[in-house]
Write an enzyme that holds these catalytic residues in place. Structure first.
Site, PDB file in Angstrom:
ATOM      1  N   ASP A 280      -4.768   3.525  -1.833  1.00  0.00           N
ATOM      2  CA  ASP A 280      -6.071   3.974  -0.860  1.00  0.00           C
ATOM      3  C   ASP A 280      -6.395   5.397  -0.929  1.00  0.00           C
ATOM      4  O   ASP A 280      -5.713   6.394  -0.927  1.00  0.00           O
ATOM      5  CB  ASP A 280      -5.534   3.911   0.411  1.00  0.00           C
ATOM      6  CG  ASP A 280      -5.398   2.378   0.764  1.00  0.00           C
ATOM      7  OD1 ASP A 280      -6.197   1.727   0.672  1.00  0.00           O
ATOM      8  OD2 ASP A 280      -4.233   1.820   1.253  1.00  0.00           O
TER       9      ASP A 280
ATOM     10  N   SER B 274       0.848  -1.156   0.011  1.00  0.00           N
ATOM     11  CA  SER B 274      -0.029   0.105  -0.100  1.00  0.00           C
ATOM     12  C   SER B 274       0.810   1.118   0.178  1.00  0.00           C
ATOM     13  O   SER B 274       1.427   1.413   0.866  1.00  0.00           O
ATOM     14  CB  SER B 274      -1.068   0.004   1.362  1.00  0.00           C
ATOM     15  OG  SER B 274      -1.409   1.176   1.229  1.00  0.00           O
TER      16      SER B 274
ATOM     17  N   MET C  45     -12.329   4.914  -0.479  1.00  0.00           N
ATOM     18  CA  MET C  45     -12.871   4.987   0.581  1.00  0.00           C
ATOM     19  C   MET C  45     -13.565   6.171   0.727  1.00  0.00           C
ATOM     20  O   MET C  45     -13.019   7.209   1.232  1.00  0.00           O
ATOM     21  CB  MET C  45     -12.132   4.690   1.899  1.00  0.00           C
ATOM     22  CG  MET C  45     -11.550   3.497   2.098  1.00  0.00           C
ATOM     23  SD  MET C  45      -9.827   3.423   3.270  1.00  0.00           S
ATOM     24  CE  MET C  45      -8.642   3.587   1.692  1.00  0.00           C
TER      25      MET C  45
ATOM     26  N   ASP D  22      -7.304  -6.333   3.907  1.00  0.00           N
ATOM     27  CA  ASP D  22      -6.454  -4.916   4.223  1.00  0.00           C
ATOM     28  C   ASP D  22      -6.500  -4.539   5.501  1.00  0.00           C
ATOM     29  O   ASP D  22      -7.379  -4.416   6.065  1.00  0.00           O
ATOM     30  CB  ASP D  22      -7.226  -4.217   3.093  1.00  0.00           C
ATOM     31  CG  ASP D  22      -6.792  -2.914   2.974  1.00  0.00           C
ATOM     32  OD1 ASP D  22      -5.563  -2.735   3.334  1.00  0.00           O
ATOM     33  OD2 ASP D  22      -7.417  -2.010   2.135  1.00  0.00           O
ATOM     34  N   GLY D  23      -5.235  -4.372   6.124  1.00  0.00           N
ATOM     35  CA  GLY D  23      -5.097  -3.850   7.260  1.00  0.00           C
ATOM     36  C   GLY D  23      -4.342  -4.744   8.392  1.00  0.00           C
ATOM     37  O   GLY D  23      -5.096  -5.722   8.523  1.00  0.00           O
TER      38      GLY D  23
ATOM     39  N   HIS E  21      -8.435   1.292  -4.117  1.00  0.00           N
ATOM     40  CA  HIS E  21      -9.352   1.007  -2.825  1.00  0.00           C
ATOM     41  C   HIS E  21     -10.021   2.428  -2.618  1.00  0.00           C
ATOM     42  O   HIS E  21      -9.382   3.406  -2.124  1.00  0.00           O
ATOM     43  CB  HIS E  21      -8.617   0.579  -1.946  1.00  0.00           C
ATOM     44  CG  HIS E  21      -9.363   0.372  -0.642  1.00  0.00           C
ATOM     45  ND1 HIS E  21      -9.022   0.084   0.714  1.00  0.00           N
ATOM     46  CD2 HIS E  21     -10.696   0.174  -0.481  1.00  0.00           C
ATOM     47  CE1 HIS E  21      -9.720  -0.230   1.571  1.00  0.00           C
ATOM     48  NE2 HIS E  21     -10.839   0.090   0.863  1.00  0.00           N
TER      49      HIS E  21
ATOM     50  N   MET F 207      -8.965   8.207   0.288  1.00  0.00           N
ATOM     51  CA  MET F 207     -10.055   8.488   1.380  1.00  0.00           C
ATOM     52  C   MET F 207     -10.272  10.010   1.408  1.00  0.00           C
ATOM     53  O   MET F 207      -9.652  10.814   0.880  1.00  0.00           O
ATOM     54  CB  MET F 207      -9.129   8.219   2.554  1.00  0.00           C
ATOM     55  CG  MET F 207      -8.464   7.008   2.679  1.00  0.00           C
ATOM     56  SD  MET F 207      -7.459   7.043   4.095  1.00  0.00           S
ATOM     57  CE  MET F 207      -6.668   5.627   4.342  1.00  0.00           C
TER      58      MET F 207
ATOM     59  N   GLY G 205      -1.397   1.345   9.690  1.00  0.00           N
ATOM     60  CA  GLY G 205      -0.663   0.920  10.970  1.00  0.00           C
ATOM     61  C   GLY G 205      -1.545   0.634  12.064  1.00  0.00           C
ATOM     62  O   GLY G 205      -0.937   0.713  13.211  1.00  0.00           O
TER      63      GLY G 205
ATOM     64  N   MET H 139     -11.745  -5.806   4.974  1.00  0.00           N
ATOM     65  CA  MET H 139     -11.093  -4.804   5.825  1.00  0.00           C
ATOM     66  C   MET H 139     -10.896  -5.401   7.267  1.00  0.00           C
ATOM     67  O   MET H 139     -11.801  -6.013   8.040  1.00  0.00           O
ATOM     68  CB  MET H 139     -11.866  -3.449   6.065  1.00  0.00           C
ATOM     69  CG  MET H 139     -12.077  -2.627   4.941  1.00  0.00           C
ATOM     70  SD  MET H 139     -10.516  -2.210   4.119  1.00  0.00           S
ATOM     71  CE  MET H 139      -9.594  -1.697   5.098  1.00  0.00           C
TER      72      MET H 139
ATOM     73  N   HIS I  49      -1.364  -1.091  -4.432  1.00  0.00           N
ATOM     74  CA  HIS I  49      -2.512  -0.883  -3.490  1.00  0.00           C
ATOM     75  C   HIS I  49      -2.652   0.708  -3.267  1.00  0.00           C
ATOM     76  O   HIS I  49      -1.807   1.319  -2.766  1.00  0.00           O
ATOM     77  CB  HIS I  49      -2.636  -1.439  -2.391  1.00  0.00           C
ATOM     78  CG  HIS I  49      -3.952  -1.671  -1.848  1.00  0.00           C
ATOM     79  ND1 HIS I  49      -5.328  -2.273  -1.926  1.00  0.00           N
ATOM     80  CD2 HIS I  49      -4.509  -0.767  -0.687  1.00  0.00           C
ATOM     81  CE1 HIS I  49      -6.028  -1.748  -1.463  1.00  0.00           C
ATOM     82  NE2 HIS I  49      -5.731  -1.108  -0.303  1.00  0.00           N
TER      83      HIS I  49
HETATM   84  C1  DX5 Z   1      -6.741   1.254   5.522  1.00  0.00           C
HETATM   85  C2  DX5 Z   1      -6.080   1.143   4.191  1.00  0.00           C
HETATM   86  C3  DX5 Z   1      -5.092   0.249   4.044  1.00  0.00           C
HETATM   87  C4  DX5 Z   1      -3.834   0.532   4.681  1.00  0.00           C
HETATM   88  C5  DX5 Z   1      -3.138  -0.619   5.249  1.00  0.00           C
HETATM   89  O1  DX5 Z   1      -7.773   2.097   5.419  1.00  0.00           O
HETATM   90  O2  DX5 Z   1      -7.164   0.715   3.291  1.00  0.00           O
HETATM   91  O3  DX5 Z   1      -4.666  -0.354   2.759  1.00  0.00           O
HETATM   92  O4  DX5 Z   1      -2.816   1.233   3.870  1.00  0.00           O
HETATM   93  O5  DX5 Z   1      -2.116  -0.170   5.953  1.00  0.00           O
HETATM   94  P1  DX5 Z   1      -1.441  -1.315   7.130  1.00  0.00           P
HETATM   95  O6  DX5 Z   1      -0.849  -2.439   6.093  1.00  0.00           O
HETATM   96  O7  DX5 Z   1      -0.424  -0.497   7.726  1.00  0.00           O
HETATM   97  O8  DX5 Z   1      -2.683  -1.689   7.966  1.00  0.00           O
HETATM   98 ZN    ZN Z   2      -6.554  -0.164   1.414  1.00  0.00          ZN
END
Ligand code: DX5
Ligand code: ZN
Length: 218
Positions: free
Chosen positions: A35, A8, A68, A175-176, A66, A37, A145, A137, A33
Site C-alpha cells: 500500500d 498487506s 493511493m 481490500d479493507g 496499490h 499512500m 484496521g 475498497m 499487497h
Molecule cells: C487501506 C489499504 C489496505 C489495508 C488493509 O487503505 O488499502 O490494503 O492495508 O488493512 P486491513 O486488512 O487491516 O483493513
Molecule cells: Zn490496499
C-alpha cells in the site's frame, strides 16, 4: 480458480520487515499487497519506492502494488523498477484512465483499478475489458484496521455480473476489513483476491490465519 490471498505489508512491523517477508514466502499467501499512500489522495503517508525495492529482494511471490496517490502516471516506470507485477491505480485519481492502464501494460505489468466505497461499479462499463484486476475498497482507503463496509457484497455481485457480461478476465480483489467474518461470503459473491492486513499480522499465528483465509475454515 480458487481464490487468492494477499497479506498487506501495511500491518507488518516496519522496523523488522524481513520476518514478514519470510512469513509470506512460507505461507499459502499468493501475493504481497503493498500500500502506497501519498498524504494527498488519502490522509496518511505509508512508504515509498526504496522500501518496496528492499522488500522485493526477499519476496518470492507476486507484488500487488496499490497506489493511493494522485498523478500515478508520473511513477509507473519507477514502480516497475521497484518490482511491481500488478500496479493498481485509483479510478478517482485518474482523469485519463484508459491511457494510464495502457501505460502500465506497456511496462509489462498487469493493470489494476481501485474503486472507493462510494464509486459505483457501472463507471467501469467502458473499460472493464482492459483491466486485469479491480480492487473494491471495503473501507475508505488510508488506514489499516478499519471496519468492513457491508455494501461491498452487492458491489462484488454487480462487478461479477459486469465482468461476465463484457467477457472480461479481470480479477475481483477486496481490500479493507477482511477477516473470518466476511471472507467466505465474499468468495461466494465472486471475489477472487482477498487482501488482509490487521487480521493477518495482528493474529497470534499469521501463517495459520493465512491458511484459514485460503481454506475458508475458521
Ligand atoms: C487501506 C489499504 C489496505 C489495508 C488493509 O487503505 O488499502 O490494503 O492495508 O488493512 P486491513 O486488512 O487491516 O483493513
Ligand atoms: Zn490496499
Amino acid at each position: 480458480m480458487t481464490h487468492l490471498i494477499a497479506p498487506s505489508i501495511l500491518s507488518a512491523d516496519f522496523a523488522n520487515l524481513l520476518p514478514a517477508c519470510e512469513l509470506i514466502n512460507n505461507s499459502q499467501a499468493d501475493y504481497y499487497h503493498i500500500d502506497v499512500m501519498d498524504g494527498v489522495f488519502v490522509p496518511n503517508i505509508s512508504f515509498g519506492l526504496p522500501i518496496i525495492s528492499a522488500i522485493k529482494k526477499h519476496a518470492k511471490k507476486t507484488f500487488d502494488v496499490h497506489l493511493m496517490i494522485v498523478e500515478p502516471d508520473k511513477y509507473i516506470k519507477d514502480f516497475k523498477s521497484a518490482g511491481a507485477d500488478i500496479l493498481t491505480v485509483h479510478y478517482e485519481a485518474c482523469t485519463h484512465l484508459h491511457r494510464t492502464i495502457q501505460a502500465i501494460k506497456a511496462e509489462g505489468m498487469k493493470a489494476g483499478v481501485a474503486l472507493n466505497p462510494h464509486t459505483p461499479i457501472h463507471l467501469l462499463e467502458d473499460i472493464i475489458q482492459d483491466i486485469d484486476l479491480v480492487c473494491l475498497m471495503s473501507v475508505n482507503p488510508g488506514f489499516g484496521g478499519q471496519s468492513f463496509i457491508e455494501n461491498t457484497y452487492d458491489k462484488v455481485k454487480a462487478l461479477k455480473a459486469l465482468i461476465t457480461k463484457k467477457n472480461s478476465s479481470a480479477l475481483i480483489e477486496i481490500d479493507g476489513g477482511v477477516s473470518n467474518q466476511n471472507a467466505a461470503k465474499l468468495v461466494e459473491c465472486g471475489a477472487d483476491v482477498l487482501v488482509a492486513g490487521s487480521y493477518v499480522f495482528g493474529s497470534d499465528n499469521p501463517e495459520k490465519t493465512i491458511k484459514g483465509l485460503k481454506d475458508l475454515k475458521f
